[in-house]
Write a protein that holds these residues in place. Structure first.
Motif, PDB file in Angstrom:
ATOM      1  N   ARG A  68       0.714 -14.021 -14.693  1.00 52.02           N
ATOM      2  CA  ARG A  68       1.238 -13.788 -13.337  1.00 52.02           C
ATOM      3  C   ARG A  68       2.482 -12.902 -13.370  1.00 52.02           C
ATOM      4  NH1 ARG A  68      -1.269 -16.544  -9.477  1.00 52.02           N
ATOM      5  NH2 ARG A  68      -2.543 -18.350 -10.061  1.00 52.02           N
ATOM      6  N   ASP A  69       3.319 -13.082 -14.381  1.00 49.01           N
ATOM      7  CA  ASP A  69       4.497 -12.224 -14.512  1.00 49.01           C
ATOM      8  C   ASP A  69       4.077 -10.777 -14.727  1.00 49.01           C
ATOM      9  OD1 ASP A  69       7.116 -11.494 -14.670  1.00 49.01           O
ATOM     10  OD2 ASP A  69       7.355 -12.063 -16.782  1.00 49.01           O
ATOM     11  N   ALA A  70       3.063 -10.587 -15.578  1.00 49.04           N
ATOM     12  CA  ALA A  70       2.578  -9.228 -15.838  1.00 49.04           C
ATOM     13  C   ALA A  70       1.971  -8.611 -14.589  1.00 49.04           C
ATOM     14  CB  ALA A  70       1.550  -9.265 -16.969  1.00 49.04           C
ATOM     15  N   LEU A  71       1.195  -9.406 -13.851  1.00 53.58           N
ATOM     16  CA  LEU A  71       0.553  -8.871 -12.652  1.00 53.58           C
ATOM     17  C   LEU A  71       1.580  -8.508 -11.578  1.00 53.58           C
ATOM     18  CD1 LEU A  71      -2.572 -11.212 -12.347  1.00 53.58           C
ATOM     19  CD2 LEU A  71      -2.469  -8.874 -13.244  1.00 53.58           C
ATOM     20  N   LEU A  72       2.624  -9.297 -11.462  1.00 53.55           N
ATOM     21  CA  LEU A  72       3.674  -8.970 -10.493  1.00 53.55           C
ATOM     22  C   LEU A  72       4.356  -7.657 -10.856  1.00 53.55           C
ATOM     23  CD1 LEU A  72       5.273 -12.478  -9.847  1.00 53.55           C
ATOM     24  CD2 LEU A  72       3.971 -11.082  -8.226  1.00 53.55           C
ATOM     25  N   GLN A  73       4.563  -7.440 -12.147  1.00 58.12           N
ATOM     26  CA  GLN A  73       5.189  -6.193 -12.572  1.00 58.12           C
ATOM     27  C   GLN A  73       4.250  -5.000 -12.426  1.00 58.12           C
ATOM     28  OE1 GLN A  73       7.671  -6.431 -16.208  1.00 58.12           O
ATOM     29  NE2 GLN A  73       7.183  -8.614 -16.213  1.00 58.12           N
ATOM     30  N   LEU A  74       2.961  -5.279 -12.317  1.00 58.09           N
ATOM     31  CA  LEU A  74       1.980  -4.210 -12.117  1.00 58.09           C
ATOM     32  C   LEU A  74       1.885  -3.753 -10.665  1.00 58.09           C
ATOM     33  CD1 LEU A  74      -1.006  -5.323 -14.366  1.00 58.09           C
ATOM     34  CD2 LEU A  74       0.265  -3.195 -14.551  1.00 58.09           C
ATOM     35  N   THR A  75       2.593  -4.425  -9.784  1.00 55.79           N
ATOM     36  CA  THR A  75       2.510  -4.091  -8.363  1.00 55.79           C
ATOM     37  C   THR A  75       2.823  -2.613  -8.111  1.00 55.79           C
ATOM     38  OG1 THR A  75       3.153  -6.338  -7.764  1.00 55.79           O
ATOM     39  CG2 THR A  75       3.382  -4.657  -6.071  1.00 55.79           C
ATOM     40  N   ALA A  76       3.771  -2.062  -8.866  1.00 54.54           N
ATOM     41  CA  ALA A  76       4.150  -0.657  -8.672  1.00 54.54           C
ATOM     42  C   ALA A  76       3.014   0.295  -9.003  1.00 54.54           C
ATOM     43  CB  ALA A  76       5.369  -0.322  -9.537  1.00 54.54           C
ATOM     44  N   HIS A  77       2.031  -0.155  -9.771  1.00 54.18           N
ATOM     45  CA  HIS A  77       0.897   0.696 -10.145  1.00 54.18           C
ATOM     46  C   HIS A  77      -0.322   0.449  -9.261  1.00 54.18           C
ATOM     47  CE1 HIS A  77       2.844   2.025 -13.898  1.00 54.18           C
ATOM     48  NE2 HIS A  77       3.316   0.786 -13.962  1.00 54.18           N
ATOM     49  N   CYS A  78      -0.229  -0.501  -8.349  1.00 51.15           N
ATOM     50  CA  CYS A  78      -1.360  -0.793  -7.465  1.00 51.15           C
ATOM     51  C   CYS A  78      -1.395   0.205  -6.311  1.00 51.15           C
ATOM     52  CB  CYS A  78      -1.263  -2.221  -6.919  1.00 51.15           C
ATOM     53  SG  CYS A  78      -1.480  -3.492  -8.186  1.00 51.15           S
ATOM     54  N   ASP A  79      -2.582   0.539  -5.884  1.00 44.45           N
ATOM     55  CA  ASP A  79      -2.775   1.521  -4.811  1.00 44.45           C
ATOM     56  C   ASP A  79      -3.403   0.819  -3.607  1.00 44.45           C
ATOM     57  OD1 ASP A  79      -3.455   3.659  -3.163  1.00 44.45           O
ATOM     58  OD2 ASP A  79      -3.844   4.972  -4.875  1.00 44.45           O
ATOM     59  N   GLN A  80      -2.646   0.765  -2.519  1.00 47.44           N
ATOM     60  CA  GLN A  80      -3.164   0.060  -1.348  1.00 47.44           C
ATOM     61  C   GLN A  80      -4.362   0.772  -0.721  1.00 47.44           C
ATOM     62  OE1 GLN A  80      -0.318  -0.198   1.828  1.00 47.44           O
ATOM     63  NE2 GLN A  80       0.532   1.843   1.424  1.00 47.44           N
ATOM     64  N   ARG A  81      -4.499   2.075  -1.014  1.00 52.23           N
ATOM     65  CA  ARG A  81      -5.670   2.788  -0.495  1.00 52.23           C
ATOM     66  C   ARG A  81      -6.960   2.248  -1.111  1.00 52.23           C
ATOM     67  NH1 ARG A  81      -3.249   8.592  -1.993  1.00 52.23           N
ATOM     68  NH2 ARG A  81      -2.954   7.332  -3.888  1.00 52.23           N
ATOM     69  N   VAL A  82      -6.874   1.888  -2.401  1.00 54.13           N
ATOM     70  CA  VAL A  82      -8.037   1.274  -3.057  1.00 54.13           C
ATOM     71  C   VAL A  82      -8.366  -0.059  -2.399  1.00 54.13           C
ATOM     72  CG1 VAL A  82      -8.891   0.295  -5.222  1.00 54.13           C
ATOM     73  CG2 VAL A  82      -7.583   2.416  -5.249  1.00 54.13           C
ATOM     74  N   GLY A  83      -7.324  -0.819  -2.072  1.00 54.07           N
ATOM     75  CA  GLY A  83      -7.539  -2.095  -1.422  1.00 54.07           C
ATOM     76  C   GLY A  83      -8.155  -1.937  -0.051  1.00 54.07           C
ATOM     77  N   HIS A  84      -7.662  -0.997   0.733  1.00 49.54           N
ATOM     78  CA  HIS A  84      -8.197  -0.781   2.084  1.00 49.54           C
ATOM     79  C   HIS A  84      -9.665  -0.378   2.037  1.00 49.54           C
ATOM     80  CE1 HIS A  84      -4.340  -1.514   3.601  1.00 49.54           C
ATOM     81  NE2 HIS A  84      -3.812  -0.294   3.498  1.00 49.54           N
ATOM     82  N   SER A  85     -10.006   0.558   1.140  1.00 49.75           N
ATOM     83  CA  SER A  85     -11.387   1.030   1.072  1.00 49.75           C
ATOM     84  C   SER A  85     -12.328  -0.081   0.584  1.00 49.75           C
ATOM     85  CB  SER A  85     -11.487   2.240   0.138  1.00 49.75           C
ATOM     86  OG  SER A  85     -11.062   1.902  -1.178  1.00 49.75           O
ATOM     87  N   THR A  86     -11.842  -0.885  -0.358  1.00 48.65           N
ATOM     88  CA  THR A  86     -12.672  -1.993  -0.859  1.00 48.65           C
ATOM     89  C   THR A  86     -12.878  -3.048   0.224  1.00 48.65           C
ATOM     90  OG1 THR A  86     -11.798  -1.645  -3.094  1.00 48.65           O
ATOM     91  CG2 THR A  86     -12.871  -3.765  -2.640  1.00 48.65           C
ATOM     92  N   TYR A  87     -11.834  -3.306   0.982  1.00 54.39           N
ATOM     93  CA  TYR A  87     -11.936  -4.283   2.057  1.00 54.39           C
ATOM     94  C   TYR A  87     -12.926  -3.797   3.118  1.00 54.39           C
ATOM     95  CZ  TYR A  87     -10.554  -7.391   5.871  1.00 54.39           C
ATOM     96  OH  TYR A  87     -10.562  -8.295   6.891  1.00 54.39           O
ATOM     97  N   ALA A  88     -12.818  -2.531   3.495  1.00 50.23           N
ATOM     98  CA  ALA A  88     -13.711  -1.984   4.510  1.00 50.23           C
ATOM     99  C   ALA A  88     -15.163  -2.025   4.044  1.00 50.23           C
ATOM    100  CB  ALA A  88     -13.303  -0.546   4.840  1.00 50.23           C
ATOM    101  N   ALA A  89     -15.384  -1.709   2.761  1.00 54.19           N
ATOM    102  CA  ALA A  89     -16.746  -1.726   2.232  1.00 54.19           C
ATOM    103  C   ALA A  89     -17.304  -3.147   2.217  1.00 54.19           C
ATOM    104  CB  ALA A  89     -16.760  -1.130   0.826  1.00 54.19           C
ATOM    105  N   ALA A  90     -16.471  -4.117   1.890  1.00 55.40           N
ATOM    106  CA  ALA A  90     -16.926  -5.505   1.858  1.00 55.40           C
ATOM    107  C   ALA A  90     -17.279  -5.997   3.247  1.00 55.40           C
ATOM    108  CB  ALA A  90     -15.842  -6.388   1.236  1.00 55.40           C
ATOM    109  N   VAL A  91     -16.466  -5.654   4.230  1.00 56.34           N
ATOM    110  CA  VAL A  91     -16.747  -6.052   5.610  1.00 56.34           C
ATOM    111  C   VAL A  91     -18.028  -5.408   6.100  1.00 56.34           C
ATOM    112  CG1 VAL A  91     -15.927  -5.902   7.992  1.00 56.34           C
ATOM    113  CG2 VAL A  91     -14.328  -6.524   6.158  1.00 56.34           C
ATOM    114  N   GLU A  92     -18.227  -4.169   5.717  1.00 55.59           N
ATOM    115  CA  GLU A  92     -19.433  -3.451   6.136  1.00 55.59           C
ATOM    116  C   GLU A  92     -20.683  -4.092   5.535  1.00 55.59           C
ATOM    117  OE1 GLU A  92     -21.217   1.111   6.027  1.00 55.59           O
ATOM    118  OE2 GLU A  92     -19.114   0.720   5.519  1.00 55.59           O
ATOM    119  N   ARG A  93     -20.525  -4.665   4.349  1.00 58.29           N
ATOM    120  CA  ARG A  93     -21.661  -5.342   3.719  1.00 58.29           C
ATOM    121  C   ARG A  93     -21.923  -6.712   4.335  1.00 58.29           C
ATOM    122  NH1 ARG A  93     -19.007  -3.704  -1.054  1.00 58.29           N
ATOM    123  NH2 ARG A  93     -18.339  -5.874  -1.379  1.00 58.29           N
ATOM    124  N   GLY A  94     -21.040  -7.157   5.219  1.00 59.63           N
ATOM    125  CA  GLY A  94     -21.211  -8.453   5.861  1.00 59.63           C
ATOM    126  C   GLY A  94     -20.435  -9.576   5.205  1.00 59.63           C
TER     127      GLY A  94
END
Length: 368
Positions: free
Chosen positions: A289-315
């Motif tokens: 969890r400590d490592a993942l929190l420090q990885l936040t700076a490398h996370c891309d919210q655009r990837v999250g948005h597109s994945t969320y939209a695709a999941a919703v579209e799949r139902g």
């Protein structure tokens, strides 16, 4: 026997740091400890040492009888906690048990202080002083208190055994009943018989001095095992689950431990070999969890948005879509932190990691 029960109490003291202290756990430890004290006080060597140290002949007797009464009390409390039920009812029954046996212990001490017991007896005090005023009543009281607890415990266990109980709980109840039967017949009944024989002018001291002690030791060992076995069994099952989760998280830890922002201090084998799997799991989850929190700076919210939209579209439902989005951002963040990402990241302002780590580890394992 005392050493075994102390070792048992020490084993029961070990618990994962995240495990809350429950009344049942406290009662189990207290019972094992008090049982060890009983056998320690009743040893002739201990009795002689206490008598010599205090200068009071036979003062070890009320100590032994009081510890036996305290043990009887702890057994009833342990069974009350083990059986469970409404908290207020449990507290009321525990208080009543403590009051009854606390009064019994006070009476034992008071009767001894009134008695004339100047001749030291280390092995046959029960029968030697069976007809001595106040000592007679003290001996009868402690035997009645122990016999009462045995009857109560046997009745409750028999009633409980008729219920639909299976597995280690059923085995534990049978062990308790076997130990209580041996204690009642081999210890209490033989003691009572020897004392009553003295009242009637007969000598059956051998029952009290030779038969009762080993029967008490064996009976105590058996019903102690009956109380502890289900507890150790459930603890062992929990540790097996922790070990399985610990192994399942290894792919995730392998993916994040070499990332530049991940913590480098990894516990060495000599720091881990003696720890329970639950403790190892706690440390591993904390590092991940400590490592993942420090990885936040490398996370891309655009990837999250597109994945969320695709999941919703799949139902997919909202919760599953959110989890998929979070998982995609973390995996993309691991890639970017390792220098495998394309272009700069657009990290979210707030990113709370709520995904199950084992689920995330399984995804990482599949990808690799």
């Amino acid at each position: 026997m005392a050493a075994f029960l102390l070792a048992l109490a020490a084993i029961l003291l070990r618990r994962p740091r995240t495990t809350p202290r429950s009344p049942l756990t406290v009662a189990t430890r207290a019972t094992a400890f008090i049982a060890a004290v009983c056998f320690f006080w009743s040893a002739p060597v201990t009795l002689a040492a206490v008598n010599h140290a205090t200068g009071i002949p036979n003062v070890g007797a009320p100590l032994t009888y009081s510890s036996i009464s305290a043990f009887s009390c702890s057994l009833i409390i342990l069974l009350i906690q083990w059986r469970g039920g409404p908290k207020e009812r449990i507290r009321r029954m525990v208080r009543m048990t403590v009051v009854v046996y606390g009064t019994l212990i006070i009476a034992i001490v008071a009767l001894f202080s009134l008695a004339d017991a100047r001749t030291e007896r280390l092995t046959d005090l029960d029968t030697y002083y069976a007809n001595t005023p106040y000592m007679r009543e003290m001996i009868a009281l402690y035997l009645m208190g122990h016999l009462t607890s045995t009857i109560i415990l046997s009745a409750v266990c028999l009633k409980w055994a008729r219920d639909e109980v299976t597995g280690l709980l059923r085995v534990g109840l049978r062990l308790i009943l076997a130990g209580l039967l041996l204690d009642a017949l081999g210890f209490t009944l033989t003691k009572v018989t020897a004392v009553v024989a003295r009242w009637l002018g007969y000598d059956l001291d051998v029952l009290s001095t030779t038969v009762a002690p080993p029967a008490a030791a064996l009976g105590g060992l058996i019903y102690s095992a009956g109380f502890v076995l289900p507890r150790l069994g459930s603890a062992a099952a929990a540790e097996r689950q922790s070990l399985a989760a610990y192994r399942a998280l290894q792919p995730l830890w392998s993916a994040v431990k070499d990332v530049a922002t991940a913590p480098k201090a990894e516990p060495t084998w000599w720091q881990l070999w003696w720890q329970l799997p639950s403790s190892r799991l706690y440390l591993l989850e904390a590092n991940i969890r400590d490592a993942l929190l420090q990885l936040t700076a490398h996370c891309d919210q655009r990837v999250g948005h597109s994945t969320y939209a695709a999941a919703v579209e799949r139902g997919e439902r909202h919760e599953r879509a959110r989890i998929a989005s979070e998982e995609a951002m973390i995996i993309d963040g691991i890639r970017r932190a390792s220098g495998k990402g394309d272009g700069p990241a657009d990290p979210p302002e707030k990113f709370r990691i709520t995904i199950d780590l084992v689920e995330l580890a399984n995804t990482v394992h599949r990808l690799h």
